[in-house]
Scaffold this motif. Structure first.
Motif, PDB file in Angstrom:
ATOM      1  N   MET A  44     -16.375 -13.248   3.192  1.00 29.29           N
ATOM      2  CA  MET A  44     -15.283 -13.160   4.144  1.00 29.29           C
ATOM      3  C   MET A  44     -14.409 -11.957   3.791  1.00 29.29           C
ATOM      4  O   MET A  44     -14.348 -11.517   2.650  1.00 29.29           O
ATOM      5  CB  MET A  44     -14.446 -14.442   4.120  1.00 29.29           C
ATOM      6  CG  MET A  44     -15.223 -15.700   4.472  1.00 29.29           C
ATOM      7  SD  MET A  44     -15.870 -15.670   6.161  1.00 29.29           S
ATOM      8  CE  MET A  44     -14.353 -15.722   7.106  1.00 29.29           C
ATOM      9  N   PRO A  45     -13.670 -11.393   4.806  1.00 27.95           N
ATOM     10  CA  PRO A  45     -12.828 -10.222   4.540  1.00 27.95           C
ATOM     11  C   PRO A  45     -11.725 -10.519   3.529  1.00 27.95           C
ATOM     12  O   PRO A  45     -11.134 -11.601   3.525  1.00 27.95           O
ATOM     13  CB  PRO A  45     -12.236  -9.911   5.923  1.00 27.95           C
ATOM     14  CG  PRO A  45     -13.148 -10.565   6.903  1.00 27.95           C
ATOM     15  CD  PRO A  45     -13.678 -11.780   6.210  1.00 27.95           C
ATOM     16  N   ARG A  46     -11.457  -9.565   2.667  1.00 25.53           N
ATOM     17  CA  ARG A  46     -10.353  -9.635   1.710  1.00 25.53           C
ATOM     18  C   ARG A  46      -9.541  -8.359   1.871  1.00 25.53           C
ATOM     19  O   ARG A  46     -10.093  -7.269   1.812  1.00 25.53           O
ATOM     20  CB  ARG A  46     -10.865  -9.765   0.291  1.00 25.53           C
ATOM     21  CG  ARG A  46      -9.812  -9.577  -0.794  1.00 25.53           C
ATOM     22  CD  ARG A  46     -10.378  -9.791  -2.181  1.00 25.53           C
ATOM     23  NE  ARG A  46     -10.568 -11.218  -2.469  1.00 25.53           N
ATOM     24  CZ  ARG A  46     -11.057 -11.682  -3.621  1.00 25.53           C
ATOM     25  NH1 ARG A  46     -11.411 -10.828  -4.576  1.00 25.53           N
ATOM     26  NH2 ARG A  46     -11.194 -12.975  -3.813  1.00 25.53           N
ATOM     27  N   ARG A  47      -8.221  -8.506   2.066  1.00 21.43           N
ATOM     28  CA  ARG A  47      -7.409  -7.313   2.243  1.00 21.43           C
ATOM     29  C   ARG A  47      -6.041  -7.494   1.605  1.00 21.43           C
ATOM     30  O   ARG A  47      -5.578  -8.625   1.403  1.00 21.43           O
ATOM     31  CB  ARG A  47      -7.259  -6.961   3.726  1.00 21.43           C
ATOM     32  CG  ARG A  47      -6.650  -8.046   4.600  1.00 21.43           C
ATOM     33  CD  ARG A  47      -6.835  -7.696   6.066  1.00 21.43           C
ATOM     34  NE  ARG A  47      -6.338  -8.711   6.967  1.00 21.43           N
ATOM     35  CZ  ARG A  47      -5.129  -8.696   7.532  1.00 21.43           C
ATOM     36  NH1 ARG A  47      -4.301  -7.689   7.274  1.00 21.43           N
ATOM     37  NH2 ARG A  47      -4.757  -9.644   8.366  1.00 21.43           N
ATOM     38  N   VAL A  48      -5.419  -6.380   1.302  1.00 24.87           N
ATOM     39  CA  VAL A  48      -4.087  -6.359   0.714  1.00 24.87           C
ATOM     40  C   VAL A  48      -3.052  -6.343   1.830  1.00 24.87           C
ATOM     41  O   VAL A  48      -3.197  -5.617   2.824  1.00 24.87           O
ATOM     42  CB  VAL A  48      -3.916  -5.137  -0.203  1.00 24.87           C
ATOM     43  CG1 VAL A  48      -2.470  -5.028  -0.694  1.00 24.87           C
ATOM     44  CG2 VAL A  48      -4.874  -5.217  -1.383  1.00 24.87           C
ATOM     45  N   ILE A  49      -1.999  -7.158   1.677  1.00 29.01           N
ATOM     46  CA  ILE A  49      -0.907  -7.172   2.632  1.00 29.01           C
ATOM     47  C   ILE A  49       0.404  -6.953   1.869  1.00 29.01           C
ATOM     48  O   ILE A  49       0.466  -7.108   0.648  1.00 29.01           O
ATOM     49  CB  ILE A  49      -0.836  -8.483   3.430  1.00 29.01           C
ATOM     50  CG1 ILE A  49      -0.499  -9.675   2.514  1.00 29.01           C
ATOM     51  CG2 ILE A  49      -2.146  -8.738   4.174  1.00 29.01           C
ATOM     52  CD1 ILE A  49      -0.166 -10.957   3.283  1.00 29.01           C
ATOM     53  N   THR A  50       1.454  -6.576   2.592  1.00 28.28           N
ATOM     54  CA  THR A  50       2.790  -6.465   2.019  1.00 28.28           C
ATOM     55  C   THR A  50       3.760  -7.264   2.872  1.00 28.28           C
ATOM     56  O   THR A  50       3.540  -7.469   4.073  1.00 28.28           O
ATOM     57  CB  THR A  50       3.258  -5.006   1.939  1.00 28.28           C
ATOM     58  OG1 THR A  50       3.291  -4.449   3.266  1.00 28.28           O
ATOM     59  CG2 THR A  50       2.325  -4.185   1.064  1.00 28.28           C
ATOM     60  N   PHE A  51       4.847  -7.707   2.237  1.00 22.12           N
ATOM     61  CA  PHE A  51       5.876  -8.446   2.971  1.00 22.12           C
ATOM     62  C   PHE A  51       7.185  -8.338   2.194  1.00 22.12           C
ATOM     63  O   PHE A  51       7.188  -8.111   0.977  1.00 22.12           O
ATOM     64  CB  PHE A  51       5.470  -9.907   3.193  1.00 22.12           C
ATOM     65  CG  PHE A  51       5.017 -10.630   1.955  1.00 22.12           C
ATOM     66  CD1 PHE A  51       5.913 -11.350   1.172  1.00 22.12           C
ATOM     67  CD2 PHE A  51       3.677 -10.592   1.562  1.00 22.12           C
ATOM     68  CE1 PHE A  51       5.492 -12.015   0.041  1.00 22.12           C
ATOM     69  CE2 PHE A  51       3.253 -11.262   0.419  1.00 22.12           C
ATOM     70  CZ  PHE A  51       4.162 -11.968  -0.340  1.00 22.12           C
ATOM     71  N   PRO A  52       8.332  -8.478   2.874  1.00 24.09           N
ATOM     72  CA  PRO A  52       9.622  -8.275   2.220  1.00 24.09           C
ATOM     73  C   PRO A  52      10.128  -9.527   1.520  1.00 24.09           C
ATOM     74  O   PRO A  52       9.825 -10.657   1.909  1.00 24.09           O
ATOM     75  CB  PRO A  52      10.537  -7.906   3.390  1.00 24.09           C
ATOM     76  CG  PRO A  52       9.957  -8.657   4.553  1.00 24.09           C
ATOM     77  CD  PRO A  52       8.465  -8.659   4.337  1.00 24.09           C
ATOM     78  N   CYS A  53      10.932  -9.305   0.464  1.00 26.90           N
ATOM     79  CA  CYS A  53      11.625 -10.393  -0.228  1.00 26.90           C
ATOM     80  C   CYS A  53      12.934  -9.849  -0.779  1.00 26.90           C
ATOM     81  O   CYS A  53      12.916  -9.106  -1.766  1.00 26.90           O
ATOM     82  CB  CYS A  53      10.769 -10.976  -1.346  1.00 26.90           C
ATOM     83  SG  CYS A  53      11.633 -12.243  -2.313  1.00 26.90           S
ATOM     84  N   GLU A  54      14.021 -10.170  -0.132  1.00 25.90           N
ATOM     85  CA  GLU A  54      15.359  -9.789  -0.585  1.00 25.90           C
ATOM     86  C   GLU A  54      15.451  -8.308  -0.939  1.00 25.90           C
ATOM     87  O   GLU A  54      15.930  -7.931  -2.010  1.00 25.90           O
ATOM     88  CB  GLU A  54      15.793 -10.666  -1.761  1.00 25.90           C
ATOM     89  CG  GLU A  54      15.904 -12.143  -1.404  1.00 25.90           C
ATOM     90  CD  GLU A  54      16.536 -12.992  -2.486  1.00 25.90           C
ATOM     91  OE1 GLU A  54      16.590 -12.539  -3.650  1.00 25.90           O
ATOM     92  OE2 GLU A  54      16.987 -14.118  -2.173  1.00 25.90           O
ATOM     93  N   GLY A  55      14.960  -7.466  -0.043  1.00 19.98           N
ATOM     94  CA  GLY A  55      15.055  -6.024  -0.215  1.00 19.98           C
ATOM     95  C   GLY A  55      13.923  -5.384  -0.983  1.00 19.98           C
ATOM     96  O   GLY A  55      13.860  -4.154  -1.068  1.00 19.98           O
ATOM     97  N   ALA A  56      13.042  -6.174  -1.548  1.00 15.85           N
ATOM     98  CA  ALA A  56      11.885  -5.651  -2.276  1.00 15.85           C
ATOM     99  C   ALA A  56      10.624  -5.867  -1.444  1.00 15.85           C
ATOM    100  O   ALA A  56      10.560  -6.768  -0.602  1.00 15.85           O
ATOM    101  CB  ALA A  56      11.743  -6.338  -3.631  1.00 15.85           C
ATOM    102  N   THR A  57       9.624  -5.052  -1.715  1.00 19.35           N
ATOM    103  CA  THR A  57       8.321  -5.208  -1.064  1.00 19.35           C
ATOM    104  C   THR A  57       7.366  -5.903  -2.024  1.00 19.35           C
ATOM    105  O   THR A  57       7.160  -5.428  -3.147  1.00 19.35           O
ATOM    106  CB  THR A  57       7.744  -3.845  -0.647  1.00 19.35           C
ATOM    107  OG1 THR A  57       8.616  -3.231   0.311  1.00 19.35           O
ATOM    108  CG2 THR A  57       6.360  -4.011  -0.035  1.00 19.35           C
ATOM    109  N   LEU A  58       6.801  -7.008  -1.571  1.00 19.13           N
ATOM    110  CA  LEU A  58       5.831  -7.747  -2.367  1.00 19.13           C
ATOM    111  C   LEU A  58       4.430  -7.464  -1.858  1.00 19.13           C
ATOM    112  O   LEU A  58       4.212  -7.281  -0.659  1.00 19.13           O
ATOM    113  CB  LEU A  58       6.098  -9.252  -2.302  1.00 19.13           C
ATOM    114  CG  LEU A  58       7.483  -9.757  -2.711  1.00 19.13           C
ATOM    115  CD1 LEU A  58       7.469 -11.282  -2.837  1.00 19.13           C
ATOM    116  CD2 LEU A  58       7.961  -9.109  -3.991  1.00 19.13           C
TER     117      LEU A  58
END
Length: 259
Positions: A1-15
């Motif tokens: 199955m596909p595996r990919r990197v994602i980003t999302f915000p948390c209190e001003g930081a990028t996770l």
């Protein structure tokens, strides 16, 4: 199955997170323990994610702030509630309706403390040990001494001066009644009392962290939770389920909790 990197915000930081995609609407959110990056000890969490996704359940792993690829300051597991919430929100945005959280060690403790928005919890070897000194938790000391008392070689070591008597005395002191149920265990019990979904506990029986949790679990603080949780025990000392046999056991128990 596909595996990919994602980003999302948390209190001003990028996770940063890794999403293993699958067709199911129930997903597994893996929280890393200690200061581990999202791949996990011995690549164990990456392996588990691939296995669970192959069975039809999408999986998200992420680095909390200050760990691995993610920005921000590392506040330890007790400061990672916002990171957990941000990861859960990002996971739901990728089409998952029902999310079960999985964590080992202090990641399990984080889920117990701050995981009320999840639909279910899988807690492996939860961390309840108060930071006091360099000795293991009292329950682990008792288990270790009980094993040694049955070993004639240990008696010979004691009689011939092969035992550090100072450390022995400190260990015996830690075994006194009332030493186990610290504030962290009490707070974890309170978090689980307020959680409405299913709870699965996975314990490696000979692991010191699991031994300490099992001892606390028998206390009054967990009375209201005990009948609501399913406990699965593995006769292993591996805290991270490192062996091939332990990994397969972990996969089986996680899949059972996702149904």
């Amino acid at each position: 199955m596909p595996r990919r990197v994602i980003t999302f915000p948390c209190e001003g930081a990028t996770l940063f997170g890794t999403l293993d995609e699958a067709s199911g609407r129930t997903g597994l959110l893996i929280v890393s323990g200690g200061n581990e990056i999202r791949i996990g000890a011995h690549r164990g969490m990456a392996w588990l994610a691939a296995q669970i996704a192959a069975a039809g359940y999408p999986v998200l792993r992420y680095d909390r702030r200050g760990i691995g690829d993610s920005e921000g300051d590392n506040g330890g597991f007790e400061g990672a509630g916002p990171d957990l919430g941000a990861a859960l929100a990002a996971f739901r945005e990728h089409g998952v309706d029902r999310v079960i959280g999985f964590g080992n060690c202090d990641a399990a403790s984080l889920l117990a403390l701050d995981g009320r928005a999840l639909d279910g919890l899988i807690l492996a070897n939860p961390w309840v040990i108060e930071a006091m000194d360099d000795l293991p938790a009292p329950a682990a000391i008792r288990a270790r001494y009980a094993q040694r008392l049955r070993d004639p070689a240990e008696w010979r070591r004691l009689l011939t001066g092969g035992v550090d008597l100072g450390k022995l005395a400190r260990g015996l002191g830690r075994m006194l009644p009332g030493k186990d149920a610290g504030g962290l265990a009490q707070r974890i019990a309170g978090g689980l009392r307020g959680f409405g979904g299913p709870i699965t506990l996975l314990l490696a029986e000979r692991d010191n962290t699991a031994i300490a949790f099992a001892d606390a679990w028998r206390g009054k603080a967990f009375d209201a939770v005990r009948d609501r949780a399913r406990i699965e025990r593995l006769p292993s000392a591996s805290h991270s389920f490192a062996s091939a046999e332990d990994q397969l056991w972990l996969r089986e128990k996680v899949l059972a909790a996702l149904v």
